[in-house]
Design an enzyme around this catalytic site. Structure first.
Site: not given
Ligand code: CIR
Length: 252
Positions: A18, A60, A66, A130, A160, A247
């Site tokens: 994503l 991801d 996450d 989210r 986020h 992340c």
């Molecule tokens: C997403 O859209 O979920 C991933 N492409 C990126 C997640 C990044 N996570 C974060 O900043 N904790």
């Protein structure tokens, strides 16, 4: 002080993840080199780093943060808000259970670890696209059972909460302009990322060292006022997928 970190390398399907970015697709080879540098940096700060293999079908999944919220006492397994990411938790439960007793965010709650910021005994919980109100309430209740207070913050800009707000030590928050002056952080000194350097808000404090993304010199000058060591890491291939320094690991 953190003693461990859990990370996961990006897999061959990484570019299928994503993203809201209009940057070109990520270069997997470069992403892997940047991941290696990230792991070595955490090791140099005294952490034992567990590097999980790529999770096929979960492009991801390298954004392991996450999938959980970890305190000294407990690991709360999240329920990621993006349906394509929901089952990423299945492959972090095992590694986390070796370190902490587990709790869970349950349906209909959703929660991404990227929305959760801990500063000592207080948690800031972002409600975002989210993380929903129910997920935030469940987490706050679990944390209250371990003596933590929570502040729930609406995330109106950025993916986020930690895309825009991070604790950088010495009672200071690094924030984008959107979060500057927010009542929830009124007890903190605030450093505002200069215009065009908003991505640098995703700076990570590990064992007294600030890890910031390469390429944000005006933010660096502001962070130097904290007199903490600063390490820069290139996260260009993670930025392309809306990810960054926080992340890429679960720190515990
Ligand atoms: C997403 O859209 O979920 C991933 N492409 C990126 C997640 C990044 N996570 C974060 O900043 N904790």
């Amino acid at each position: 002080m953190f003693s461990h970190a859990i990370t996961r390398i990006p897999g061959p399907d990484y570019s299928k993840g994503l993203t809201t970015s209009t940057l070109p697709a990520p270069d997997l080879e470069l992403a892997l080199r940047q991941h290696g540098a990230y792991v070595r940096c955490l090791e140099s700060l005294g952490l034992t780093v567990e590097v999980l293999p790529a999770a096929p079908g979960f492009p991801d999944a390298c954004f392991v943060e996450d999938t959980a919220v970890v305190t000294r006492e407990i690991a709360v397994i999240s329920r990621p808000g993006a349906p394509s990411r929901r089952d990423e938790i299945l492959s972090t439960i095992g590694p986390l259970s070796a370190h902490r007793p587990l709790a869970r965010i349950e349906d209909p709650g959703t929660l991404d670890g990227g929305d959760i910021l801990q500063v000592e005994k207080r948690f800031f919980i972002g409600v975002s696209d989210r993380t929903n109100e129910e997920g935030a309430r469940q987490l706050a209740a679990i944390l209250a059972g371990h003596g933590y207070e929570s502040s729930i913050i609406k995330v109106a800009a950025g993916l986020h909460l930690k895309s825009s707000l991070n604790f950088v030590g010495e009672n200071t928050m690094l924030v984008t302009r959107d979060f500057a002056g927010h009542p929830a952080i009124s007890n903190f000194r605030q450093i505002i990322c200069p215009e065009g350097e908003e991505y640098a808000a995703n700076t990570l404090l590990v064992n007294g060292t600030l890890i910031m993304p390469t390429g944000y010199p005006r933010t660096r000058v502001l962070l130097e006022s904290l007199s903490l060591p600063i390490v820069e890491l290139d996260t260009s291939e993670y930025r392309k997928m809306d990810g960054g320094l926080t992340c890429l690991s679960l720190r515990l």
